[in-house]
Structure formats: structure tokens, C-alpha cells
Design an enzyme around this catalytic site. Sequence first.
Site, short mmCIF file in Angstrom:
data_model
loop_
_atom_site.label_atom_id
_atom_site.label_comp_id
_atom_site.label_asym_id
_atom_site.label_seq_id
_atom_site.Cartn_x
_atom_site.Cartn_y
_atom_site.Cartn_z
N THR A 18 0.83 -1.20 0.00
CA THR A 18 0.00 0.00 0.00
C THR A 18 0.87 1.26 0.00
O THR A 18 0.53 2.26 -0.61
CB THR A 18 -0.91 0.02 1.26
OG1 THR A 18 -1.59 -1.23 1.35
CG2 THR A 18 -1.91 1.12 1.21
N ARG A 22 7.87 -2.59 2.72
CA ARG A 22 8.05 -2.71 4.18
C ARG A 22 8.39 -4.15 4.52
O ARG A 22 7.67 -5.07 4.13
CB ARG A 22 6.76 -2.30 4.91
CG ARG A 22 6.53 -0.81 4.80
CD ARG A 22 5.35 -0.35 5.63
NE ARG A 22 5.03 1.02 5.24
CZ ARG A 22 3.93 1.66 5.60
NH1 ARG A 22 3.04 1.08 6.36
NH2 ARG A 22 3.73 2.91 5.20
N SER A 113 6.23 3.53 8.83
CA SER A 113 5.06 4.21 9.39
C SER A 113 4.77 3.83 10.84
O SER A 113 5.61 3.99 11.70
CB SER A 113 3.86 3.94 8.49
OG SER A 113 2.80 4.71 8.90
N HIS A 114 3.59 3.25 11.07
CA HIS A 114 3.14 2.95 12.43
C HIS A 114 3.67 1.60 12.92
O HIS A 114 3.40 1.21 14.05
CB HIS A 114 1.62 2.94 12.45
CG HIS A 114 1.06 2.01 11.40
ND1 HIS A 114 1.15 2.30 10.06
CD2 HIS A 114 0.48 0.81 11.50
CE1 HIS A 114 0.63 1.31 9.38
NE2 HIS A 114 0.21 0.38 10.22
N LYS A 126 10.03 4.18 0.47
CA LYS A 126 9.12 4.44 -0.65
C LYS A 126 9.62 5.63 -1.45
O LYS A 126 10.34 6.50 -0.92
CB LYS A 126 7.69 4.66 -0.17
CG LYS A 126 7.43 5.93 0.55
CD LYS A 126 5.93 6.10 0.73
CE LYS A 126 5.64 7.35 1.54
NZ LYS A 126 4.24 7.64 1.61
N ASP A 278 1.93 9.25 14.26
CA ASP A 278 2.56 7.92 14.14
C ASP A 278 4.06 8.03 13.87
O ASP A 278 4.64 9.11 13.95
CB ASP A 278 1.87 7.11 13.03
CG ASP A 278 2.12 7.70 11.66
OD1 ASP A 278 2.36 8.92 11.58
OD2 ASP A 278 2.09 6.96 10.67
N ASP A 280 6.00 8.12 11.24
CA ASP A 280 6.52 9.07 10.25
C ASP A 280 5.71 10.36 10.17
O ASP A 280 5.93 11.17 9.25
CB ASP A 280 6.63 8.41 8.88
CG ASP A 280 5.30 7.93 8.34
OD1 ASP A 280 4.42 7.61 9.15
OD2 ASP A 280 5.13 7.89 7.11
N ASP A 282 2.50 11.07 9.51
CA ASP A 282 1.41 11.38 8.57
C ASP A 282 0.03 11.04 9.11
O ASP A 282 -0.98 11.47 8.58
CB ASP A 282 1.66 10.75 7.18
CG ASP A 282 1.86 9.25 7.24
OD1 ASP A 282 1.77 8.67 8.34
OD2 ASP A 282 2.10 8.65 6.17
N ARG A 283 -0.02 10.24 10.19
CA ARG A 283 -1.33 9.89 10.74
C ARG A 283 -1.71 10.80 11.90
O ARG A 283 -0.83 11.42 12.51
CB ARG A 283 -1.32 8.45 11.25
CG ARG A 283 -1.12 7.44 10.17
CD ARG A 283 -1.29 6.05 10.71
NE ARG A 283 -1.21 5.09 9.62
CZ ARG A 283 -1.75 3.88 9.65
NH1 ARG A 283 -2.39 3.47 10.72
NH2 ARG A 283 -1.64 3.07 8.61
N THR A 345 -7.83 2.15 -0.99
CA THR A 345 -6.95 2.44 0.14
C THR A 345 -5.54 2.75 -0.38
O THR A 345 -5.02 2.03 -1.23
CB THR A 345 -6.91 1.21 1.07
OG1 THR A 345 -8.21 1.05 1.63
CG2 THR A 345 -5.89 1.39 2.18
N GLU A 364 -8.77 9.08 5.12
CA GLU A 364 -8.97 7.64 5.20
C GLU A 364 -9.30 7.25 6.64
O GLU A 364 -8.88 7.91 7.58
CB GLU A 364 -7.70 6.91 4.79
CG GLU A 364 -7.27 7.17 3.38
CD GLU A 364 -6.08 6.28 3.02
OE1 GLU A 364 -6.32 5.19 2.48
OE2 GLU A 364 -4.94 6.67 3.30
N SER A 366 -7.95 5.03 8.20
CA SER A 366 -6.72 4.58 8.86
C SER A 366 -5.96 5.75 9.47
O SER A 366 -4.74 5.80 9.39
CB SER A 366 -5.85 3.82 7.87
OG SER A 366 -5.61 4.61 6.72
N LYS A 377 -0.74 12.40 3.55
CA LYS A 377 -1.57 12.74 4.70
C LYS A 377 -0.66 13.41 5.73
O LYS A 377 0.56 13.24 5.68
CB LYS A 377 -2.28 11.53 5.25
CG LYS A 377 -1.41 10.34 5.62
CD LYS A 377 -2.31 9.16 5.90
CE LYS A 377 -1.55 7.97 6.42
NZ LYS A 377 -1.00 7.14 5.34
N ARG A 497 -8.69 -7.01 7.45
CA ARG A 497 -9.40 -5.87 8.02
C ARG A 497 -10.89 -6.02 7.66
O ARG A 497 -11.22 -6.28 6.50
CB ARG A 497 -8.89 -4.56 7.44
CG ARG A 497 -7.40 -4.31 7.67
CD ARG A 497 -7.11 -2.81 7.59
NE ARG A 497 -5.72 -2.50 7.42
CZ ARG A 497 -4.77 -2.56 8.37
NH1 ARG A 497 -5.08 -2.97 9.58
NH2 ARG A 497 -3.52 -2.22 8.11
#
Length: 544
Positions: A18, A22, A113-114, A126, A278, A280, A282-283, A345, A364, A366, A377, A497
Site C-alpha cells: 500500500t 516494508r 510508518s506505524h 518508498k 505515528d 513518520d 502522517d497519521r 486504500t 482515510e 486509517s 496525509k 481488516r
Amino acid sequence: MQIETITTTPYNDQNPGTSGLRKKVKVFQQPGYLENFVQSIFDSLEDITHKTLVLGGDGRYFNRVAIQIIIKMAAANGFGELIIGQGGLLSTPAASNIIRKYQAFGGLILSASHNPGGPDEDFGIKYNVSNGGPASETYTEAFYKRSLSITEYKTTNIQDIDLDSIGSQQIGNIKITIIDPVSDYAELMQSIFDFKLLKQSISSGYITLLFDAMSAITGPYAKRILVDILGAPSESVINAEPLEDFGGHHPDPNLAHAHELAELMFSDNAPVFGAASDGDGDRNMITGSNIFVTPSDSLAILAANAHLIPAYSKGLSGVARSMPTSQAVDRVAAKYNIPCYETPTGWKFFGNLLDAGKITLCGEESFGTGSDHVREKDGLWAVLFWLNLIAVRRQPVADIVHDHWQKFGRDIYCRHDYEAVETPIANSIVEDLRKQLPTLPGQTFGEYTVKYADEFCYEDSIDGSISKNQGIRIGFENGSRIVFRLSGTGTVGATLRIYIERFEPDADKHNQDAQIALAFLIDLAEQLCEVKKRTGRTEPDVIT
Ligand code: G16
């Protein structure tokens, strides 16, 4: 500077998910693993000679090692300039901003990320293109294809670069610039929000706040913006120092992982506003005194109130949400008569719509929300948006949320995650759901009659690209939905999910617990997919 060409053997598992590639750190530490993937990216891009590349990561274990490897490879492959965050640090939204602001060719962002960090945990990488956003599937498929046939990569014999001293140096044909990771981003935020009003609201004590940086990248950003610029007390930012292993925690902003924040926000001493970001940056997770705002509701509320924010005062061109995100924002778009797009997503699917000016806000379920200010984001942006809103409306978070539900109705929503499911079991769950799809329309379960049952397929309205198999959707006549999909960001087995939502127009029924209000649909989802039965589990690993 001497260029060396190193012979290598392809790995067959470098297919980006996504959001980039990773894997466990140990996988990245295999000989040539990182190098192969980076060279595959460089080989797949258009001419990179003399171009500028932005480089930075969330500071997790292996970040500094990877940055030194990439610097040498970028130099050998002909890039003209590297812009790197001091200490090798850049939050994902800050990297997106720097790519755009300095008109770089692209950027490499190092983060999982998280996901947790450390020698036995996760790493990721990425590529973002010149609009500052994640590379589209056309690119990521090309990277993967190249990685399967790669035979050599290029590097140089230069010394490791001092990542901690700000400034530029020329090494051979490449200029290497180390920048302050925060200042450009802080400047951007000041151009979007009413900082004067925010300062007043904080200094007068009207707004009290707690931000949990989760020992990840947003610590330095939150300290500079919330404390140094806006004047919040220094205790307002907790876990503010980025650590290579995030202090042993999951840097995942939800009620389970940001428990220190959650405990305070649901106590008598709760401040007006609480938030977390999170790994990085972005959340975002948004809470108010004794209330948690679901990301889907947050997106809808920001859209409905955007005109109160200086940068969006002229209104929104349109909004977008990922398919499994609740339909709350659709109701706002319908009321204000603006377009609303439904994408798969993955933030990369918003890029074309943002570039074409078709949307201003997107988000989103998430825990991701953003706007056209960057192409990622943006966690702290969402925090500042909410603070600005509270300051203008002079209302606590709970009142803003309840007013919104009163006006638009409530889309009661939850997501259940079953993590690290054995891949064959997860695949058979999806296969069997797929087989049921043609038989479901018209069937009735309790008060729910199936209107449609399909697999989401997205056609990008700008470039015409088609993305198939983006999640199984079961929609009911009354607008409720159950969605199933496999995560594209996990590193162990598969994560199933299950997304569930039901619309509740009756204001007297808005204050229900989501798990209770959705109990029937939750049971129905199990009846359809049998994840508990097939895995022997009794509960989801995470409920958001
Ligand atoms: C990434 C993507 C998001 C996506 C999220 C979850 O976020 O950028 O667009 O919603 O993963 O994806 P999945 O359900 O496939 O695990 P992040 O914050 O992990 O980069």
C-alpha cells in the site's frame, strides 16, 4: 569520486505494498537487499542525471545506515543534488513539502510508518514523485519488475556524510545539502492556519492540549510549532524525542497504543484537546475531553468546517475518501454540493485528484487526513486544523462532534483487524468471500437486505488507470456496509481488516457505543468470512 559497479542477485519479494516496501530490518540487512531496490527505482525513473532528490526518514533503527548507502548510490547514479533532513530525519508530510517547495525530481522516504522499530522490527522505503506524493502503481510495478531481473548496482567510495551539521558540500558531481527538517514545514503551517488566534486561545487558557509524539518523528515538529511558536506549555508534548525503537512501542496513534494520552483524555483532568501521530508523522488521532473522534468523522467535520480556516475560506473544490472510510464525508459533500470521490486504500490514489484541483480535502479511516497543501496525509496539519476550529467555534470537541451528528446524522463505524493470520488461511477467506458475491444481492439478514456485493475496482478519472481487487464490499439497502480487505502494509503473515458501518439519523440514538450499535453486522461479518472459526481466535487484535 570513483564509481563502482557491484554485481548482485535479484530478490523475488520486493513488490511494494500500500505504501512502499516494508519488511523486517533483518530482511533489509541481507547483502544487496536495500541496494537492489534502490537501484531498481533509479533504473525505472526517467533521466535522473543532475536532478535533485530529497532524502529522509522517521529515525527508526537502520535509518542512518540506509541513508549513507543511498547517498553513495545517488551520487554514483548521477543525481546532481541531495536534500537531506538533519540527522536523516524528515516526517513524511515534511518530505512531501520539501519535494514541492524546492522542485525536486522526487524523494526517498525511509519509514515503516506505524509499525514498530528496532533490530527485530520493521523498516521501509518508498519513492515519492515530483508532486510530493507517493509513486503511482505504474511506477511501483516497474520498480518490482526491475528488481526481479537486476544484476548490478552502482555506488561510490566516498566517506560517510556528517548528517548532523546543517549546510551544503560538493562531492564530485553531487551537492549534498543538510537542512533543518522542521522550519519549511512550520512555515507552511503558518500559511494555512490562524496562528495569531491559536496563540491567543492557548495563552488565555481557553485551549489546553496534550500531543503524544509516541517517541517518533513528530516530536521535534510538535515542540517547535505547538510549544515554541504557539506558546503551549512544554509538558503539552509527550514522548517528544524520536527513538530508534520508539521506546519499544508501536508508534500507532489509536486508543490501544497511545494509552498514556487515552487515559488522560478519559479522566476528570482531561485537557480540551488531545492528539497523537505515528512513526513518520502522517497519521493523526483526535480526541477531546472524554471523546474519541473516529478518523471518518474527523474528515467529515473538517470538510463541513473548512470555510472557518484561512487557507480554505473560499470553500472546497471537492473531497475524497478511501473506499472503506465511512460515508460521513459524502453527506457533507452532498449538502454543500461539491464532488465526492471514492478511491482505493492508499494515499497515492488521491494524488491525481489533488493535482487536477478536483479535491481540496481527503482522508482515510486509517487515521489519515490531508489537503492540497502537500501530497501526503499530514498528522500535525490535522491537529492544527482541529485547534483552529476549536478556537473559532469556541466549543469543546464533544460539542463540535455532536452538533455535526445532529446536522448530518451519524455514520456509526468500526474496523476489526486480525493480524498475522497465516497467509493461506487469509487467502482462502478472501477466495470464499469472492465465491459468495454473486449469491448475496437480494438476501435479507435481520433488517439488512443486500443491495450489492462486489469487489471494488477503481478507474482513475484523470489518467484512466484501472486498479482491480481493492476490497470486497457488501452494501445494504439502508446504506450500511461491510467491507473486507487484506492489508498491504503488514510484514508478518496477512492482516484481515473488516470495516463495518451503519447510518443512524435519529439524534436520540447517537450516543451509542459503536461495538454495541454494530453488533448485528459484526456477527454477520463473521458468518460470512468465518475468520474466528478458521483461525481459532476469539477477538480481533485491534479494534478502531
Ligand atoms: C498507509 C497508506 C494509507 C493506508 C494505510 C493502511 O498508511 O498510506 O493510505 O490507508 O497504509 O493500509 P493497509 O490497510 O493496506 O494496511 P501508512 O500510515 O502506514 O503509511
